[in-house]
Design a protein around this motif. Sequence first.
Motif, PDB file in Angstrom:
ATOM      1  N   VAL A 247       9.178   9.592  -9.477  1.00 30.94           N
ATOM      2  CA  VAL A 247       8.156   9.945  -8.395  1.00 30.94           C
ATOM      3  C   VAL A 247       7.944   9.217  -7.300  1.00 30.94           C
ATOM      4  O   VAL A 247       7.485   9.623  -6.206  1.00 30.94           O
ATOM      5  CB  VAL A 247       6.431  10.118  -9.185  1.00 30.94           C
ATOM      6  N   ASN A 248       8.502   7.848  -7.396  1.00 32.98           N
ATOM      7  CA  ASN A 248       8.651   7.089  -6.180  1.00 32.98           C
ATOM      8  C   ASN A 248       9.877   6.558  -6.345  1.00 32.98           C
ATOM      9  O   ASN A 248      10.114   5.502  -7.083  1.00 32.98           O
ATOM     10  CB  ASN A 248       7.454   5.990  -6.340  1.00 32.98           C
TER      11      ASN A 248
ATOM     12  N   GLU B 205      17.191   3.029  -2.894  1.00 34.53           N
ATOM     13  CA  GLU B 205      16.363   4.376  -3.117  1.00 34.53           C
ATOM     14  C   GLU B 205      17.178   5.082  -3.835  1.00 34.53           C
ATOM     15  O   GLU B 205      18.271   5.467  -3.851  1.00 34.53           O
ATOM     16  CB  GLU B 205      16.515   5.110  -1.650  1.00 34.53           C
ATOM     17  N   TYR B 206      16.245   5.683  -4.991  1.00 37.04           N
ATOM     18  CA  TYR B 206      16.940   6.605  -6.020  1.00 37.04           C
ATOM     19  C   TYR B 206      17.528   7.944  -5.430  1.00 37.04           C
ATOM     20  O   TYR B 206      16.697   8.617  -4.607  1.00 37.04           O
ATOM     21  CB  TYR B 206      16.176   6.774  -7.070  1.00 37.04           C
ATOM     22  N   LEU B 207      18.717   8.303  -5.883  1.00 40.84           N
ATOM     23  CA  LEU B 207      19.297   9.420  -5.162  1.00 40.84           C
ATOM     24  C   LEU B 207      19.408  10.807  -6.234  1.00 40.84           C
ATOM     25  O   LEU B 207      18.725  11.935  -6.253  1.00 40.84           O
ATOM     26  CB  LEU B 207      20.711   9.334  -4.633  1.00 40.84           C
ATOM     27  N   ARG B 208      20.197  10.411  -7.619  1.00 40.38           N
ATOM     28  CA  ARG B 208      20.506  11.296  -8.379  1.00 40.38           C
ATOM     29  C   ARG B 208      20.590  10.775  -9.825  1.00 40.38           C
ATOM     30  O   ARG B 208      21.171   9.442  -9.760  1.00 40.38           O
ATOM     31  CB  ARG B 208      21.538  12.168  -7.896  1.00 40.38           C
TER      32      ARG B 208
ATOM     33  N   ALA C 100       0.786  -1.329  -0.166  1.00 40.68           N
ATOM     34  CA  ALA C 100      -0.006   0.097  -0.063  1.00 40.68           C
ATOM     35  C   ALA C 100       0.797   1.231   0.090  1.00 40.68           C
ATOM     36  O   ALA C 100       0.454   2.265  -0.715  1.00 40.68           O
ATOM     37  CB  ALA C 100      -1.006   0.170   1.250  1.00 40.68           C
ATOM     38  N   ALA C 101       2.032   1.055   0.341  1.00 41.50           N
ATOM     39  CA  ALA C 101       2.912   2.342   0.595  1.00 41.50           C
ATOM     40  C   ALA C 101       3.787   2.386  -0.938  1.00 41.50           C
ATOM     41  O   ALA C 101       4.749   3.101  -0.715  1.00 41.50           O
ATOM     42  CB  ALA C 101       3.714   2.283   1.787  1.00 41.50           C
ATOM     43  N   CYS C 102       3.361   1.503  -1.663  1.00 42.81           N
ATOM     44  CA  CYS C 102       4.200   1.471  -3.192  1.00 42.81           C
ATOM     45  C   CYS C 102       5.470   0.997  -2.903  1.00 42.81           C
ATOM     46  O   CYS C 102       6.378   1.669  -3.971  1.00 42.81           O
ATOM     47  CB  CYS C 102       3.911   2.986  -3.695  1.00 42.81           C
ATOM     48  N   MET C 103       5.962   0.284  -1.950  1.00 44.96           N
ATOM     49  CA  MET C 103       7.181  -0.505  -1.982  1.00 44.96           C
ATOM     50  C   MET C 103       7.001  -1.763  -2.895  1.00 44.96           C
ATOM     51  O   MET C 103       6.450  -2.595  -2.701  1.00 44.96           O
ATOM     52  CB  MET C 103       7.595  -0.897  -0.579  1.00 44.96           C
TER      53      MET C 103
ATOM     54  N   THR D 138       9.953  -1.435  -9.734  1.00 45.34           N
ATOM     55  CA  THR D 138       9.440  -0.118  -9.225  1.00 45.34           C
ATOM     56  C   THR D 138       7.870  -0.258  -9.137  1.00 45.34           C
ATOM     57  O   THR D 138       7.094  -1.173  -9.531  1.00 45.34           O
ATOM     58  CB  THR D 138       9.886   0.876 -10.407  1.00 45.34           C
ATOM     59  N   CYS D 139       7.463   0.944  -8.759  1.00 51.86           N
ATOM     60  CA  CYS D 139       6.168   1.012  -8.618  1.00 51.86           C
ATOM     61  C   CYS D 139       5.322   2.508  -8.913  1.00 51.86           C
ATOM     62  O   CYS D 139       6.070   3.499  -8.549  1.00 51.86           O
ATOM     63  CB  CYS D 139       5.854   0.722  -7.080  1.00 51.86           C
ATOM     64  N   ALA D 140       4.444   2.531  -9.874  1.00 56.23           N
ATOM     65  CA  ALA D 140       3.778   3.902 -10.061  1.00 56.23           C
ATOM     66  C   ALA D 140       3.057   4.447  -8.903  1.00 56.23           C
ATOM     67  O   ALA D 140       2.672   3.435  -7.806  1.00 56.23           O
ATOM     68  CB  ALA D 140       3.048   3.673 -11.366  1.00 56.23           C
ATOM     69  N   PRO D 141       2.713   5.687  -8.625  1.00 58.07           N
ATOM     70  CA  PRO D 141       2.123   6.276  -7.818  1.00 58.07           C
ATOM     71  C   PRO D 141       0.728   5.569  -7.446  1.00 58.07           C
ATOM     72  O   PRO D 141       0.248   5.465  -6.424  1.00 58.07           O
ATOM     73  CB  PRO D 141       1.914   7.643  -7.863  1.00 58.07           C
TER      74      PRO D 141
END
Lengths: 166, 448
Positions: free
Chosen positions: B61-62, B83-86, A31-34, B22-25
């Motif tokens: 975006v995520n 976690e994407y940084l730059r 649910a937190a898009c992880m 990855t995951c879209a919003p």
Amino acid sequence: MTTETRLPILDETRAQFLSHHVSILVASCNAACMPSVVRAYGCRVAPDRRAITVFLSVAQSTAVLRDLGAGGAIAVVFSRPTTHETLQLKGARASIAPLADGDRELTLAYGCSFGEEVASVGFGEPFQRAIMSGTGEEAVAVTFTPAAAFEQTPGPSAGQPLAVKS
Amino acid sequence: MIPTLSELRHCFEGAVPSVIATCAPDGTPNVAYLSQVHFVDAEHVALTFQFFNTTRKNILVNPRAVVQVVDPVSAAHYRLQLEYLRTETEGPLFESMKAKLAGIASHTGMSKVFRLQGSDVYRVLDIECVFGESSARDAPRQPLLHGLRACLAELVGCTDLATLFDSALQGLERHCGIRHAMLLVHDAARARLYTVASRGYPQSGVGSEIGIGEGIIGVAARERSPIRIGYAAQEYLYSRVVREGFEKSTAGDALETSIPFPGLADSGSQLAVPVSCGDRLHGVLYVESPQERRFTYEEEDALVVLAGQLSLSIELLAHTAEHHEETAVAAAPPCAVRGAAVAIKHFAADHSVFVDNDYLIKGVAGAIFWKLVRDHADAGRSEFSNRELRLDPTLKLPDITDNLEARLILLQRRLADRCTCIAIEKTGRGRFRLNVGRPLTLTDVPGR
């Protein structure tokens, strides 16, 4: 009773492509898009090609099964190492069930075919056996209806939605 | 046991493709294959940004992603939470990944498709072992650390630059099994690198040149960063670089391509490591192999250490040569001069020198050679010192940071390759002798 009038997203050739010699990776998210991801050990396509079932090792899929169980969407990529031919399917949700009759045999046959594929790109027998070791584990069947399909073979059309052939 | 990121580097070599989720919003996941996972440091990896695809859209975006990598020996699977940084679009990381991608693209017939737009840098939040055991610790590998130690031990005793260069290349072959190698020295004034030593090629190629920024060697020099390619990458191959350099060059520069590069025609793996000390670039150490994926992160580490030691030794020897020049020894009797005269022609415009109409050398080394043969003809001199070359106003040598010794090695080796009747022989620290076996006829063509 409703009748599905739209054509299935996969034609017969593509349905065949999913079932053997391909690497199969399944993703979901919470649910937190992880996001979560795991390797699948085989695939069953329904006769009408509207439902796709992939087989997951329970031990390897904790996060994916938890996310799918919570109603998370599903994405599955199928890729053939010798040709780089790649296809991604997406579904809004998936159901998780025990293996049906014949599924264990499908998994073992898939493991053999993928082992052959891996051998033809240069990996030896110990690697083939190890990468398919999950085929012998406790498994579940994850079924979804593909709502979208994407061409992902590297090239100019990578990422394009699949055109449904009439 | 959960491995560290460094212990997983062998899973990033691309033998088994990695995948990224990855995951879209809106909660739609996406899963895709990756061209490469690049080890940045103990806490970061970088992924290629080639197309504005769904993965790219999602991470902007995520920023959370999960990458699954596979051990190419044991088939163990690992998941990296990222976690994407730059995104970096220039600099050492970008150039290193660009070169590696070119190799992958060439290998998979995707040269026209794959083009690196950026290096996406991610922080590694967590590593999970999905199944299997890493092969990294117990796989039978050539003991590289031991080989490196032996290489370094042999450098310690070197009292001059030529021996240092040759010992380094010989050590790589003897102790690390790396059979094709060369050393190029930086000519800062001309923004070029010239070959002073090579090993494992039919022709020495000494004197061949490459521009800063050209090919894998030139890019490593420009970025001060090691560049490693596991497959034959057409755009980084010598033959291609040299040909393009030739096409771009004016007629006056054509001499630069007249000494062929010694490199393998069909190199399967290439690794170029800058030899530098602080801001100062001394040159590039380059190794290659006909075998694909011959060099891993381990060889890259070993060569970076070796290059570091080389650069310190170069600094030390240059300092020693300038301050502790040996006094002149008694001159040896001149060798017998007999036979037909040799025509030496010098063009003052670029100090190019031709021996019996064959190109020998140009630039600073050409100017030095012209001074030596003139002094030999005019005053019968054979014994010379580095110091007098350094002080000679006619040579207009670059400042003290220029490596005069390296230019003398270049000249000495070009003579050995091309001219049987003239040789330079080292007679002590900072001293050498010009041996001339036939009479010389000198012609100077004044420059404009």
